[in-house]
Structure formats: structure tokens, C-alpha cells
Enzyme design. Structure first.
Site, PDB file in Angstrom:
ATOM      1  N   GLU A  53       0.820  -1.203   0.000  1.00  0.00           N
ATOM      2  CA  GLU A  53       0.000   0.000   0.000  1.00  0.00           C
ATOM      3  C   GLU A  53       0.862   1.264   0.000  1.00  0.00           C
ATOM      4  O   GLU A  53       0.494   2.277  -0.579  1.00  0.00           O
ATOM      5  CB  GLU A  53      -0.941   0.014   1.217  1.00  0.00           C
ATOM      6  N   GLU A  54       2.022   1.181   0.642  1.00  0.00           N
ATOM      7  CA  GLU A  54       2.906   2.356   0.705  1.00  0.00           C
ATOM      8  C   GLU A  54       3.529   2.668  -0.653  1.00  0.00           C
ATOM      9  O   GLU A  54       3.864   3.825  -0.932  1.00  0.00           O
ATOM     10  CB  GLU A  54       4.019   2.148   1.733  1.00  0.00           C
ATOM     11  N   LYS A  56       2.048   1.824  -3.608  1.00  0.00           N
ATOM     12  CA  LYS A  56       0.974   1.756  -4.618  1.00  0.00           C
ATOM     13  C   LYS A  56       0.735   3.148  -5.188  1.00  0.00           C
ATOM     14  O   LYS A  56      -0.172   3.866  -4.782  1.00  0.00           O
ATOM     15  CB  LYS A  56      -0.298   1.200  -3.983  1.00  0.00           C
ATOM     16  N   LEU A  89      -1.826  -6.688  -8.441  1.00  0.00           N
ATOM     17  CA  LEU A  89      -2.792  -6.839  -9.528  1.00  0.00           C
ATOM     18  C   LEU A  89      -3.385  -5.486  -9.919  1.00  0.00           C
ATOM     19  O   LEU A  89      -3.602  -5.217 -11.106  1.00  0.00           O
ATOM     20  CB  LEU A  89      -3.910  -7.801  -9.112  1.00  0.00           C
ATOM     21  N   ASP A  90      -3.644  -4.631  -8.924  1.00  0.00           N
ATOM     22  CA  ASP A  90      -4.190  -3.299  -9.204  1.00  0.00           C
ATOM     23  C   ASP A  90      -3.204  -2.442  -9.997  1.00  0.00           C
ATOM     24  O   ASP A  90      -3.569  -1.770 -10.969  1.00  0.00           O
ATOM     25  CB  ASP A  90      -4.522  -2.581  -7.893  1.00  0.00           C
ATOM     26  N   THR A 110      -2.020 -14.329  -5.449  1.00  0.00           N
ATOM     27  CA  THR A 110      -1.232 -15.235  -4.595  1.00  0.00           C
ATOM     28  C   THR A 110      -1.601 -15.129  -3.119  1.00  0.00           C
ATOM     29  O   THR A 110      -1.016 -15.812  -2.288  1.00  0.00           O
ATOM     30  CB  THR A 110       0.274 -14.953  -4.754  1.00  0.00           C
ATOM     31  N   LYS A 123     -11.847  -3.318 -11.987  1.00  0.00           N
ATOM     32  CA  LYS A 123     -11.188  -2.130 -11.426  1.00  0.00           C
ATOM     33  C   LYS A 123      -9.684  -2.329 -11.248  1.00  0.00           C
ATOM     34  O   LYS A 123      -9.209  -3.426 -10.941  1.00  0.00           O
ATOM     35  CB  LYS A 123     -11.809  -1.769 -10.073  1.00  0.00           C
ATOM     36  N   PHE A 150      -0.928 -21.326  -3.767  1.00  0.00           N
ATOM     37  CA  PHE A 150      -0.152 -20.145  -3.376  1.00  0.00           C
ATOM     38  C   PHE A 150      -0.422 -19.763  -1.922  1.00  0.00           C
ATOM     39  O   PHE A 150       0.454 -19.263  -1.222  1.00  0.00           O
ATOM     40  CB  PHE A 150      -0.513 -18.950  -4.264  1.00  0.00           C
ATOM     41  N   HIS A 238     -16.721  -0.697   3.307  1.00  0.00           N
ATOM     42  CA  HIS A 238     -15.839   0.207   2.564  1.00  0.00           C
ATOM     43  C   HIS A 238     -16.284   1.664   2.656  1.00  0.00           C
ATOM     44  O   HIS A 238     -15.959   2.474   1.793  1.00  0.00           O
ATOM     45  CB  HIS A 238     -15.766  -0.228   1.093  1.00  0.00           C
TER      46      HIS A 238
END
Length: 351
Positions: A53-54, A56, A89-90, A110, A123, A150, A238
Site C-alpha cells: 500500500e505504501e 501503490k 494486480l491493481d 497469490t 477495477k 499459493f 468500505h
């Protein structure tokens, strides 16, 4: 397509593949991927990156695209392959959608979270200005390859993290899935979602759980792939979690933040009289059984207010709040008062 197959395998040009793989996954499986391509005479470039996340961000997308340009791929017959968790993947999905306007890509999840969530739908995106997935688009992959083997190499906490998103679909759409999680949650954690010959007496809970989670997700996403309709049951968990997750990064994983959001919204549903006290308790205890957090100190009333204001902007002026109306059934509400929210928050914190 037999014509494309003949073109790829019978032509003079050899098969070529560009692969982006998470650096941790690369340590575990990179050599197998390389051996596979070498044995099948496939020219390949494998780019191992820290996908968290850091990291991304558009910087990482541009890094990928520079390497794609150097390798030079055919934008119609040579899909980019992404191997990793949801962040990987994003990022790769966004990079592929930008390169020559639309280059095909393949998702290979994975982690459990990416297996049941990021592998499904269209998305992709990256974080921007401390906001989660603020930049992105809708470009579905040409394929998602799902392989639960995986998951056996990821830490137990990551299994719990993925169970948070599975629980979301159970609470919104499928009581049978909720019952599976209640009765087999610990078993799924202990076995890391692997199917064993001795698992027949449990009806192969791993296969059932992942299949139902993906099927219910597809039921929700397929008719509304481009999010033309902003009323989405899959947004449960969310509303508050994006603000919370980015605020405390990296202490909470995505599925954990989603579960904290769902726990609060469960109290909201109870405060509105949509679920009974027993149903509320069943949901919270199921979360605990899946080793997921049901509260976080950083989830203050101020943060909740800020997150809901952002939700109003994001939702076209309406909160579009998915809430359980029982176990495995839900509706979307736009009329939850601040008094109800605050009362639910106080009880949640007290409990």
C-alpha cells in the site's frame, strides 16, 4: 482462438511474456516461473517489485511501463502477467490499461484476499494524495488464474485478512457462506485453505468457501461492471475503512480495516432495528473466530464523520450505506440519522 494460437505458436516469432511479480512472491516462486518459461522456450522479462500500500503509486506504474517499453511487447497477443497480491494486480492492471491505451493482462492472485476479491471485476488503480485508489480505471483482465496452493505460503494473519472480504459477501448475500465461516473458520485458518484427501468429512470447506465468495461477488459486479449504479452491496465495509486504513498505514491490512468498518455498521444495523441483538452478537463472534479485529482506537467519531463526508462526495450526494437486514441479506440505506450513528458508535466503543 485457433487462428491466434497458430500465429503465436507456428510463426517465426517466438513466444514472449512480460511478468510483474511481487518481490516476496518472487523469492518463493520466481525460480519456478523462470524454469517454466525456459522449458517452453518463451522469451521473458520478470520484473520483481515491492508492491505494498505504501508503494501503490503512479511512480511504480511508470516504472513498470518503462520496462515494458524496453522489452517491447505486442499489445494484442502478448499479455502482461501480474503475479502477487491485490496491490500488485491493481498496479499492473492500471499500467496495462495505459500502455498503448489498452494492453491485455492476466491476473495471478497469490493471497487469499486477492484470490476472492482483486481477481474479480474490472477495477484497477493506485493511491494518490493519501487517498486509497484515487486514480484508476476499469479494464478487466483477459483471464484470472486461480490456484489456492499459493495461499499455503502466506502468514496466518494474511489468511484472516482475506476472510474479512469473504465475510463481507456472506453477510450481504449468502447465509450458507456465513454458516460455513462460523463452523469451519478455524479449520480454514489452520489448513490455509488447502484441500486434503481427509477433508471430505468437511465437504471441502476451502473449495466451497472460495467458490461461493467468488460467485456472489460476480453476481454483484457483472451487471454493473463500470459502476454506473452506485448502489452496491459490495461496498459494505468500505465506507469508513478507506479513511481508517490510510490513516494508520501500515498497521492495518485491508481486510482488517474492512472488518472494523463492518463491525461498526453491524452496530448501526442493530441500532436501526434491522438485526436482532443475537444476530449482532453472532456477526461479532464470527469476526473474532476468524481472528479479525472488531474495533480500532484510531476509528474515532471524528474519523467516521470525515469518512462519511467523503462517501457523500463519492456517492453522488447520498451515503448509499449497505447494511445487513438479517444474516446473509442486506439493503442499501440513505436515511440513517447522525443520532443513530452516534448512538451505535458509543455502544460499539463501550462493548
Amino acid at each position: 482462438d485457433t487462428q491466434q494460437l497458430e500465429l503465436n505458436t507456428g510463426g517465426k516469432r517466438s513466444l514472449r511474456r512480460f511478468v510483474v511479480i511481487d518481490e516476496v512472491v518472487n523469492e518463493l516462486y520466481g525460480s519456478k516461473v523462470r524454469c517454466y518459461f525456459e522449458e517452453n522456450n518463451v522469451q521473458h522479462k520478470i520484473l520483481a517489485l515491492p508492491t505494498t500500500e505504501e508503494t501503490k503509486s503512479m511512480d511504480l506504474v511508470l516504472n513498470i511501463l518503462q520496462e515494458v517499453q524496453k522489452f517491447s511487447i505486442d499489445r494484442r497477443t502478448e499479455p502482461i502477467i501480474a503475479i502477487g497480491g491485490g496491490v500488485c494486480l491493481d498496479i499492473v492492471g492500471l499500467a496495462a490499461s495505459l500502455y498503448r491505451r489498452r494492453t491485455p493482462y492476466i491476473r495471478v492472485p497469490t493471497t487469499l484476499l486477492s484470490y476472492v476479491d482483486a481477481s474479480v471485476g474490472a477495477k484497477n488503480g493506485v493511491n494518490f494524495l493519501q487517498c486509497k485508489n484515487k486514480l484508476g480505471g476499469y479494464t478487466p483482465p483477459v483471464a484470472s488464474f486461480l490456484d489456492r496452493s499459493f495461499i499455503q505460503s502466506i502468514p496466518r494473519r494474511h489468511i484472516s485478512n482475506g476472510l474479512g472480504e469473504i465475510l463481507k459477501m456472506a453477510l450481504m448475500k449468502h447465509k450458507g457462506l456465513f454458516d460455513l465461516l462460523k463452523s469451519h473458520g478455524k479449520y480454514l485458518l489452520d489448513t490455509k485453505f488447502q484441500s486434503y484427501s481427509g477433508s471430505a468429512n468437511r465437504g471441502d470447506a476451502a473449495l466451497q468457501t472460495t467458490r461461493i465468495a467468488i460467485e456472489t461477488m460476480l453476481e454483484e459486479l457483472a451487471p454493473n461492471l463500470w459502476e454506473d449504479d452506485l448502489d452496491r452491496l459490495v461496498d459494505f465495509g468500505h465506507l469508513i475503512s478507506p479513511e481508517l486504513e490510510m490513516r494508520v498505514l501500515p498497521s492495518l491490512m485491508h481486510g482488517e480495516a474492512v472488518t472494523i468498518d463492518m463491525a461498526f455498521m453491524t452496530y448501526v444495523a442493530h441500532a436501526r432495528g434491522l438485526i436482532t441483538a443475537d444476530e449482532k452478537e453472532q456477526i461479532i463472534q464470527c469476526m473474532r473466530g476468524l481472528e479479525l479485529p472488531v474495533w480500532h482506537g484510531a476509528c474515532s467519531w471524528t474519523l467516521i464523520q470525515a469518512a462519511l463526508r467523503e462517501r457523500l462526495r463519492h456517492g453522488g450526494g447520498m451515503p448509499r450505506m449497505p447494511l445487513p437486514t438479517g444474516l446473509g441479506v442486506a439493503e442499501i440505506f440513505n436515511d440513517t440519522s447522525e443520532e443513530t450513528l452516534k448512538g451505535a458508535y458509543k455502544l460499539w466503543v463501550k462493548d
